[in-house]
Design an enzyme around this catalytic site. Structure first.
Site, short mmCIF file in Angstrom:
data_model
loop_
_atom_site.label_atom_id
_atom_site.label_comp_id
_atom_site.label_asym_id
_atom_site.label_seq_id
_atom_site.Cartn_x
_atom_site.Cartn_y
_atom_site.Cartn_z
N ASP A 83 -5.77 -8.25 1.48
CA ASP A 83 -5.53 -6.85 1.14
C ASP A 83 -4.53 -6.33 2.17
OD1 ASP A 83 -5.62 -4.06 1.09
OD2 ASP A 83 -7.71 -3.93 1.77
N GLU A 133 -2.85 -2.19 -1.87
CA GLU A 133 -4.23 -1.94 -1.47
C GLU A 133 -4.92 -0.95 -2.42
OE1 GLU A 133 -5.23 0.09 2.41
OE2 GLU A 133 -6.82 -1.41 2.38
N GLU A 134 -4.22 0.12 -2.73
CA GLU A 134 -4.85 1.14 -3.58
C GLU A 134 -5.17 0.56 -4.95
OE1 GLU A 134 -2.07 1.75 -1.82
OE2 GLU A 134 -2.50 3.44 -0.48
N1 AR6 Z 1 0.12 -9.62 -5.28
C1 AR6 Z 1 1.07 -10.16 -4.50
N2 AR6 Z 1 2.02 -9.44 -3.87
C2 AR6 Z 1 2.01 -8.11 -4.03
C3 AR6 Z 1 1.05 -7.47 -4.85
C4 AR6 Z 1 0.07 -8.28 -5.49
N3 AR6 Z 1 -0.88 -7.77 -6.27
N4 AR6 Z 1 1.30 -6.15 -4.83
C5 AR6 Z 1 2.36 -5.98 -4.04
N5 AR6 Z 1 2.80 -7.14 -3.55
P1 AR6 Z 1 2.48 -2.87 0.15
P2 AR6 Z 1 2.34 -2.88 3.10
C6 AR6 Z 1 3.94 -7.36 -2.61
O1 AR6 Z 1 3.63 -1.92 0.26
O2 AR6 Z 1 3.79 -2.84 3.32
C7 AR6 Z 1 -0.84 1.07 1.30
O3 AR6 Z 1 -0.78 2.45 1.18
C8 AR6 Z 1 5.19 -6.55 -2.96
O4 AR6 Z 1 6.31 -7.36 -2.65
O5 AR6 Z 1 1.29 -2.45 -0.62
O6 AR6 Z 1 1.50 -3.74 3.97
C9 AR6 Z 1 -1.89 0.64 2.30
O7 AR6 Z 1 -3.02 1.47 2.25
C10 AR6 Z 1 5.09 -5.37 -2.02
O8 AR6 Z 1 6.35 -4.80 -1.73
O9 AR6 Z 1 1.95 -3.32 1.61
C11 AR6 Z 1 -1.15 0.77 3.59
O10 AR6 Z 1 -1.18 2.08 4.08
C12 AR6 Z 1 4.51 -6.01 -0.79
O11 AR6 Z 1 3.54 -6.94 -1.33
C13 AR6 Z 1 0.26 0.38 3.24
O12 AR6 Z 1 0.39 0.61 1.83
C14 AR6 Z 1 3.87 -5.07 0.17
O13 AR6 Z 1 2.93 -4.24 -0.48
C15 AR6 Z 1 0.50 -1.08 3.48
O14 AR6 Z 1 1.85 -1.38 3.20
#
Ligand code: AR6
Length: 500
Positions: A271, A289-290
């Site tokens: 996650d 995550e959401e």
């Molecule tokens: N499976 C595989 N890869 C994925 C998926 C999935 N289901 N969904 C997205 N990606 P992000 P962060 C890839 O922005 O930067 C939230 O608000 C996709 O390339 O969710 O760690 C949390 O609560 C996407 O651009 O993660 C935190 O506050 C990339 O994963 C914050 O966002 C990053 O997804 C975390 O942000």
């Protein structure tokens, strides 16, 4: 891999009666005491939860009475009809949260109801059933729930029914002292749990979130799954000397199609978390995550008891069920259909779905990440999420399903993050399945890099050394491709070794 028997211990709280569970009887709540203090969740049905009721006597004389808040909640929710309107729901919630009467808006819930895709009656019926479930709290959860606090390793195991009941209370905003997360307030270090934020500021996102959560509540109030879920907070105490780590690189499979939650079935699924787990699930956020918290809503209950994750902490969740299918992402996210989760259950009756919440660093300026302080923090965080301490032989560890962790909302560099996760997984002796989310170029680059590191028998410590050099050059203003740098450095050393 077989589990030790389910039991209570100083590091594990079990909210169901373990003896009845072992005797394969109906799941019963564990009897216990209420604790109204800082180490436990303050429950809405606690006799210590009071509020001051003001009433007029005569023309201008106000009488203040201290009344039990649960009495008021119970009265209001029990008096809702079997099919209440959103106005009834709003009125009830505001009655026992009088301080927020003028602050909270319910326009998103009203709009959702108006545009309800199924008939409005079904929506009302669900509202009625959620209220009924919320009121059953004193019968369903009979012992205090500990808070999973910073620096402590502790786990909580509870039934899916108990989770549904706690979430029904969150929906009706009954949790005391949880309506503000202002600095220095009692729960300022915890995510919010009451659903009030979800109900205001209508948007298509809110509509889709409500639709996904209504589907969950409709399902569990019709027939609640009979299983358990464990939430385990872990703190990494080991001081790892990454530069001396002799582990070689683990196996990796990388693919540009597929998602962690679907194609990562049976693996340890990452996650991409916020340090307040669930991030913006009750607000506007709608990324990895959401979405995970919406389609597996039992995860949301973690917000009730999980204190903000520190740099060396993670939260592992075993057994959260998936209820929904979806398409899209962020603004294009849409609930599409029920999901029938056929995952098998383990000996604790938990679905064999393991999720680990690890929060990456958020970089305002992406160049901040090329320093070894940040790299080491991310290595420790990922390792905290990945390592196993169950005494099982590493051959039986499930692989990690991950991807661009920290590289969306948090602006990380996927090439660097891929190396960091590969290093942490290698130390934890686990393989990785990496989903690049349709990025074909990234898929190819990671695959080639992994092949190269494996062929050259590069250790984690060696790679850490190369990253240190890269960051040094970076701080001196030299900008070059990270992967070219790694290839050159390692080839250079290999060539030197051959000629000397
Ligand atoms: N499976 C595989 N890869 C994925 C998926 C999935 N289901 N969904 C997205 N990606 P992000 P962060 C890839 O922005 O930067 C939230 O608000 C996709 O390339 O969710 O760690 C949390 O609560 C996407 O651009 O993660 C935190 O506050 C990339 O994963 C914050 O966002 C990053 O997804 C975390 O942000």
């Amino acid at each position: 891999m077989s589990l030790r028997p389910l039991c209570y211990s100083h590091s594990q709280t079990v909210l169901i009666d373990v003896n009845a569970f072992k005797a394969k009887k109906e799941l019963k709540p564990q009897e216990g005491r209420d604790h109204w203090h800082g180490a436990f969740v303050k429950m809405p049905c606690s006799e210590h939860s009071m509020y001051t009721k003001k009433s007029m006597v005569g023309k201008d004389y106000i009488m203040s009475d201290s009344v039990r808040r649960w009495e008021s909640i119970k009265k209001k929710l029990s008096r809702l009809s079997k099919e209440p309107s959103v106005t009834d729901v709003e009125e009830a919630i505001k009655k026992y949260n009088p301080a927020y009467k003028d602050e909270w808006s319910f326009d998103a819930l009203h709009e959702f109801y108006k545009n309800s895709p199924k008939d409005k009656r079904d929506c009302s019926r669900t509202l009625g059933k959620i209220a009924e479930l919320a009121v059953s709290l004193p019968d369903v959860c009979r012992m205090a729930i500990p808070l999973l606090r910073q620096g402590h390793n502790h786990s909580i195991t509870l039934s899916q029914k108990q989770i549904a009941c706690l979430l029904a209370n969150a929906f009706y905003c009954t949790f005391p002292n949880r309506n503000t997360t202002k600095q220095h307030s009692e729960y300022s270090n915890y995510p919010d749990i009451n659903f009030s934020r979800l109900f205001g500021q209508y948007s298509e996102r809110k509509h889709q979130k409500l639709q996904t959560l209504f589907h969950y509540f409709r399902t569990v109030t019709e027939a609640c799954p009979r299983g358990l879920v464990t939430f385990e907070r872990r703190h990494l105490t080991e001081q790892i000397s990454w530069q001396h780590c002799n582990d070689t690189i683990s196996k990796l499979h990388v693919q540009s199609d597929g998602t962690i939650e679907t194609e990562g079935e049976g693996m340890l699924q990452v996650d991409f978390a916020c340090n307040l787990v669930g991030g913006g699930v009750l607000g506007n956020g709608l990324v990895q995550e959401e979405i995970r918290f919406l389609i597996n809503p039992e995860l949301i209950v973690a917000r009730l008891f999980t204190e903000k994750l520190g740099d060396r902490d993670c939260l592992r969740i075993t057994g959260a069920q998936r209820y929904s299918c979806y398409t899209g992402y962020s603004d294009s996210y849409r609930w599409t259909a029920p999901y029938i989760d056929n995952t098998e259950r383990d000996e604790w009756m938990r679905l064999r779905t393991e999720i680990v919440a690890i929060d990456a660093l958020k970089f305002q300026n992406p160049s901040e990440q090329f320093n070894m302080g940040s790299v080491t923090r991310e290595l420790n965080k990922a390792y905290c999420g990945f390592y196993e301490d169950c005494g099982t032989h590493p051959d039986y560890y499930t692989p990690i399903a991950t991807g661009n962790w920290g590289c969306g909302a948090f602006h990380g560099d996927p090439r660097l993050k891929a190396l960091i996760q590969i290093m942490a997984a290698s130390k934890a002796k686990r393989g990785i399945v990496y989903f690049t989310c349709k990025d074909h170029a990234l898929e190819k680059e990671i695959r080639e890099m992994h092949c190269f590191l494996t062929k050259q028998r590069v250790t984690v410590g060696r790679l850490y050394g190369v990253l240190t050099l890269y960051c040094q050059k970076y701080s001196q203003g030299e900008r070059q491709s990270l992967y070219d740098f790694v290839y050159n450095k390692i080839m250079g050393t290999a060539r030197k070794a051959m000629t000397s």
